[in-house]
Structure formats: C-alpha cells, structure tokens
Design a protein around this motif. Structure first.
Motif, PDB file in Angstrom:
ATOM      1  N   ALA A 179       0.856  -1.199   0.000  1.00  0.00           N
ATOM      2  CA  ALA A 179       0.000   0.000   0.000  1.00  0.00           C
ATOM      3  C   ALA A 179       0.888   1.244   0.000  1.00  0.00           C
ATOM      4  CB  ALA A 179      -0.888  -0.014   1.233  1.00  0.00           C
ATOM      5  N   PRO A 180       0.367   2.370  -0.480  1.00  0.00           N
ATOM      6  CA  PRO A 180       1.153   3.597  -0.441  1.00  0.00           C
ATOM      7  C   PRO A 180       1.421   4.030   1.003  1.00  0.00           C
ATOM      8  CG  PRO A 180      -1.067   4.031  -1.274  1.00  0.00           C
ATOM      9  CD  PRO A 180      -0.948   2.557  -1.074  1.00  0.00           C
ATOM     10  N   ALA A 181       2.507   4.766   1.187  1.00  0.00           N
ATOM     11  CA  ALA A 181       2.850   5.268   2.515  1.00  0.00           C
ATOM     12  C   ALA A 181       1.715   6.135   3.046  1.00  0.00           C
ATOM     13  CB  ALA A 181       4.138   6.075   2.455  1.00  0.00           C
ATOM     14  N   SER A 182       1.439   6.030   4.340  1.00  0.00           N
ATOM     15  CA  SER A 182       0.355   6.821   4.911  1.00  0.00           C
ATOM     16  C   SER A 182       0.743   8.290   5.069  1.00  0.00           C
ATOM     17  CB  SER A 182      -0.099   6.250   6.248  1.00  0.00           C
ATOM     18  OG  SER A 182       0.979   6.220   7.149  1.00  0.00           O
ATOM     19  N   VAL A 183       2.050   8.563   5.209  1.00  0.00           N
ATOM     20  CA  VAL A 183       2.538   9.939   5.324  1.00  0.00           C
ATOM     21  C   VAL A 183       3.852  10.040   4.547  1.00  0.00           C
ATOM     22  CG1 VAL A 183       3.329  11.741   6.916  1.00  0.00           C
ATOM     23  CG2 VAL A 183       1.520  10.184   7.628  1.00  0.00           C
ATOM     24  N   LEU A 184       4.006  11.109   3.775  1.00  0.00           N
ATOM     25  CA  LEU A 184       5.245  11.353   3.047  1.00  0.00           C
ATOM     26  C   LEU A 184       6.264  12.026   3.961  1.00  0.00           C
ATOM     27  CD1 LEU A 184       3.924  12.753  -0.358  1.00  0.00           C
ATOM     28  CD2 LEU A 184       4.779  10.451   0.121  1.00  0.00           C
TER      29      LEU A 184
ATOM     30  N   PHE B 153      -2.485   9.549  -3.472  1.00  0.00           N
ATOM     31  CA  PHE B 153      -2.832  10.965  -3.525  1.00  0.00           C
ATOM     32  C   PHE B 153      -2.643  11.551  -2.120  1.00  0.00           C
ATOM     33  CE2 PHE B 153      -4.852   9.052  -7.120  1.00  0.00           C
ATOM     34  CZ  PHE B 153      -4.877  10.032  -8.108  1.00  0.00           C
ATOM     35  N   TYR B 154      -1.908  12.678  -2.027  1.00  0.00           N
ATOM     36  CA  TYR B 154      -1.529  13.250  -0.738  1.00  0.00           C
ATOM     37  C   TYR B 154      -1.983  14.696  -0.602  1.00  0.00           C
ATOM     38  CZ  TYR B 154       1.296   9.091  -0.230  1.00  0.00           C
ATOM     39  OH  TYR B 154       1.699   7.786  -0.120  1.00  0.00           O
TER      40      TYR B 154
ATOM     41  N   ALA C 179      -1.645  18.589   1.446  1.00  0.00           N
ATOM     42  CA  ALA C 179      -0.530  19.531   1.607  1.00  0.00           C
ATOM     43  C   ALA C 179       0.381  19.163   2.776  1.00  0.00           C
ATOM     44  CB  ALA C 179      -1.072  20.950   1.789  1.00  0.00           C
ATOM     45  N   ALA C 180      -0.133  18.461   3.783  1.00  0.00           N
ATOM     46  CA  ALA C 180       0.679  18.043   4.928  1.00  0.00           C
ATOM     47  C   ALA C 180       1.405  16.724   4.664  1.00  0.00           C
ATOM     48  CB  ALA C 180      -0.201  17.923   6.167  1.00  0.00           C
ATOM     49  N   GLY C 181       1.160  16.099   3.503  1.00  0.00           N
ATOM     50  CA  GLY C 181       1.818  14.844   3.157  1.00  0.00           C
ATOM     51  C   GLY C 181       1.075  13.608   3.614  1.00  0.00           C
ATOM     52  N   HIS C 182      -0.197  13.743   3.997  1.00  0.00           N
ATOM     53  CA  HIS C 182      -0.999  12.601   4.434  1.00  0.00           C
ATOM     54  C   HIS C 182      -1.752  11.991   3.255  1.00  0.00           C
ATOM     55  CE1 HIS C 182      -0.466  14.848   8.233  1.00  0.00           C
ATOM     56  NE2 HIS C 182      -0.318  13.624   8.714  1.00  0.00           N
ATOM     57  N   LEU C 183      -1.794  10.681   3.224  1.00  0.00           N
ATOM     58  CA  LEU C 183      -2.512   9.949   2.182  1.00  0.00           C
ATOM     59  C   LEU C 183      -4.003  10.226   2.295  1.00  0.00           C
ATOM     60  CD1 LEU C 183      -2.256   7.773  -0.092  1.00  0.00           C
ATOM     61  CD2 LEU C 183      -2.741   6.080   1.690  1.00  0.00           C
ATOM     62  N   VAL C 184      -4.611  10.677   1.190  1.00  0.00           N
ATOM     63  CA  VAL C 184      -6.045  10.972   1.192  1.00  0.00           C
ATOM     64  C   VAL C 184      -6.820  10.154   0.157  1.00  0.00           C
ATOM     65  CG1 VAL C 184      -5.796  13.292   2.159  1.00  0.00           C
ATOM     66  CG2 VAL C 184      -5.753  12.979  -0.330  1.00  0.00           C
ATOM     67  N   GLY C 185      -6.111   9.323  -0.609  1.00  0.00           N
ATOM     68  CA  GLY C 185      -6.771   8.495  -1.608  1.00  0.00           C
ATOM     69  C   GLY C 185      -5.743   7.713  -2.403  1.00  0.00           C
ATOM     70  N   SER C 186      -6.216   6.766  -3.178  1.00  0.00           N
ATOM     71  CA  SER C 186      -5.330   5.977  -4.026  1.00  0.00           C
ATOM     72  C   SER C 186      -6.103   5.548  -5.266  1.00  0.00           C
ATOM     73  CB  SER C 186      -4.788   4.759  -3.271  1.00  0.00           C
ATOM     74  OG  SER C 186      -5.848   3.910  -2.895  1.00  0.00           O
ATOM     75  N   GLY C 187      -5.379   5.020  -6.209  1.00  0.00           N
ATOM     76  CA  GLY C 187      -6.004   4.542  -7.434  1.00  0.00           C
ATOM     77  C   GLY C 187      -5.054   3.635  -8.187  1.00  0.00           C
ATOM     78  N   VAL C 188      -5.600   2.882  -9.125  1.00  0.00           N
ATOM     79  CA  VAL C 188      -4.806   1.935  -9.906  1.00  0.00           C
ATOM     80  C   VAL C 188      -5.223   2.016 -11.367  1.00  0.00           C
ATOM     81  CG1 VAL C 188      -4.187  -0.490 -10.238  1.00  0.00           C
ATOM     82  CG2 VAL C 188      -4.631   0.353  -7.945  1.00  0.00           C
ATOM     83  N   PHE C 189      -4.227   2.054 -12.255  1.00  0.00           N
ATOM     84  CA  PHE C 189      -4.457   1.959 -13.694  1.00  0.00           C
ATOM     85  C   PHE C 189      -4.004   0.571 -14.117  1.00  0.00           C
ATOM     86  CE2 PHE C 189      -2.626   2.098 -17.979  1.00  0.00           C
ATOM     87  CZ  PHE C 189      -3.716   2.534 -18.717  1.00  0.00           C
ATOM     88  N   HIS C 190      -4.911  -0.201 -14.737  1.00  0.00           N
ATOM     89  CA  HIS C 190      -4.602  -1.541 -15.232  1.00  0.00           C
ATOM     90  C   HIS C 190      -4.571  -1.514 -16.750  1.00  0.00           C
ATOM     91  CE1 HIS C 190      -5.264  -3.626 -11.397  1.00  0.00           C
ATOM     92  NE2 HIS C 190      -6.266  -2.794 -11.223  1.00  0.00           N
ATOM     93  N   TYR C 191      -3.585  -2.197 -17.311  1.00  0.00           N
ATOM     94  CA  TYR C 191      -3.541  -2.394 -18.758  1.00  0.00           C
ATOM     95  C   TYR C 191      -3.254  -3.862 -18.999  1.00  0.00           C
ATOM     96  CZ  TYR C 191      -1.886  -2.544 -23.537  1.00  0.00           C
ATOM     97  OH  TYR C 191      -1.723  -2.867 -24.852  1.00  0.00           O
ATOM     98  N   GLN C 192      -4.060  -4.497 -19.821  1.00  0.00           N
ATOM     99  CA  GLN C 192      -3.865  -5.898 -20.176  1.00  0.00           C
ATOM    100  C   GLN C 192      -4.060  -6.017 -21.667  1.00  0.00           C
ATOM    101  OE1 GLN C 192      -3.225  -8.446 -17.836  1.00  0.00           O
ATOM    102  NE2 GLN C 192      -2.857  -9.787 -19.553  1.00  0.00           N
ATOM    103  N   GLU C 193      -3.028  -6.451 -22.379  1.00  0.00           N
ATOM    104  CA  GLU C 193      -3.159  -6.610 -23.821  1.00  0.00           C
ATOM    105  C   GLU C 193      -3.972  -7.847 -24.117  1.00  0.00           C
ATOM    106  OE1 GLU C 193      -0.237  -7.884 -27.333  1.00  0.00           O
ATOM    107  OE2 GLU C 193       0.235  -5.954 -26.452  1.00  0.00           O
ATOM    108  N   GLU C 194      -4.947  -7.678 -24.974  1.00  0.00           N
ATOM    109  CA  GLU C 194      -5.762  -8.810 -25.404  1.00  0.00           C
ATOM    110  C   GLU C 194      -5.823  -8.790 -26.919  1.00  0.00           C
ATOM    111  OE1 GLU C 194      -9.516  -9.103 -23.434  1.00  0.00           O
ATOM    112  OE2 GLU C 194      -8.658  -8.427 -21.543  1.00  0.00           O
TER     113      GLU C 194
END
Length: 171
Positions: free
Chosen positions: A50-55, A110-111, A113-128
């Motif tokens: 998982a992404p770091a909770s604080v930068l 996604f962080y 201004a204080a460097g705290h994690l406020v969200g996340s996301g994933v981009f998937h690519y699969q060649e078919e």
C-alpha cells in the motif's frame, strides 16, 4: 554427582538410541523422492504494498513523483499532471527494448498539503489480442501508453501524487 543412577540411565538410553539409529544392518533405505517444485518454491506476494500513509517530504501543489521500483529503470513517464485535483494523467513508454506491453499496473497515492494519504487509485492495462493476432490498443514499441488514473474514496483534498509501477510484463 548427585544422581549417578539417573545420569547413567540417561547416558545408556542415548547410547542405545545412537547405536540402533546408526546401525548399518538390514535393507538399504530407499532414497527419498525429490521435492516437487511447489514444495520448494517461495510463495508469490499476496498483494502489492500500500502507499505510505505519510510522506517524509510533503508534495508541492501539483507535484507528481515516481517512486523508484523494480521496473522504473525500464520506462519513461512523461506529461505527468494532477488534473482537476483528483486524477493523475501521463504517458508511459518502454525504454529498455521495443517490445509490446502485455500487462501493466500503475498505482497512485494521492496526498494532501501536509503529506498525508487521502486516496489511491490503480491503472490496469492488459493486452488482449484477437484470434487474428492483431492488436488495436496502445503499444510500448510505438508511442507508448497514455493513462488516466482517478483517485478512489478521497478523504481530503489531494495536492500531489506518488506513482509506483509494481507490474510490468512485456515481450
């Protein structure tokens, strides 16, 4: 010695065990079957970190960082931008060779201004590829892959993003 009989009994039992366990009499033992590959293979990781909770160093407004990882030396990210505060966009090109990308995952933390994690996301690519072998999607050998990665379940206002590339499979 406080208990000579007990000590002698223990030593006799050990000697008996060693002699009977190491005797060469009888039929030779059959060799143990070789271990199956699955018995000695290390398990695959169950999930990506998982992404770091604080930068350690908070992101500057609009900053998009790429965290060094096992595949970042094989790609180039260009055009990275935090769009509308909740989506990171960019372009990825394979730099190590000219083969097609078969599978790709770009993760974003996604962080605020204080460097705290406020969200996340994933981009998937699969060649078919179709049965014909033709591919009509993006290719790393050509222009690369454009991606758009929106934040999920925001708990604050993001000002910066940290990207990781935990999955890259190419020919």
């Amino acid at each position: 010695m406080k208990h000579p009989v007990r000590t002698a009994t223990v030593l006799a039992a050990l000697a008996f065990g060693l002699l009977t366990g190491c005797s060469g009499g009888g039929e030779p033992a059959e060799p143990a079957p070789p271990a199956s590959p699955s018995a000695v293979a290390l398990p695959a990781p169950k999930q990506i970190a998982a992404p770091a909770s604080v930068l350690a160093t908070p992101a500057k407004p609009g900053e998009v960082r790429v965290e060094p990882g096992p595949f970042t030396d094989r790609v180039a990210f260009t055009g990275l931008a935090l769009d509308k505060g909740s989506t990171v966009k960019g372009h990825l090109t394979i730099t190590s060779d000219v083969s097609d990308v078969l599978a790709l995952e770009v993760h974003a933390g996604f962080y605020d201004a204080a460097g705290h994690l406020v969200g996340s996301g994933v981009f998937h690519y699969q060649e078919e590829e179709a049965a014909t072998g033709e591919h009509d999607g993006p290719r790393a050998a050509g222009g690369g892959i454009d991606f758009s990665l929106p934040a999920e379940k925001l708990t604050g206002t993001p000002v910066g993003v940290v990207l990781t590339l935990p999955v890259l499979v190419n020919e």
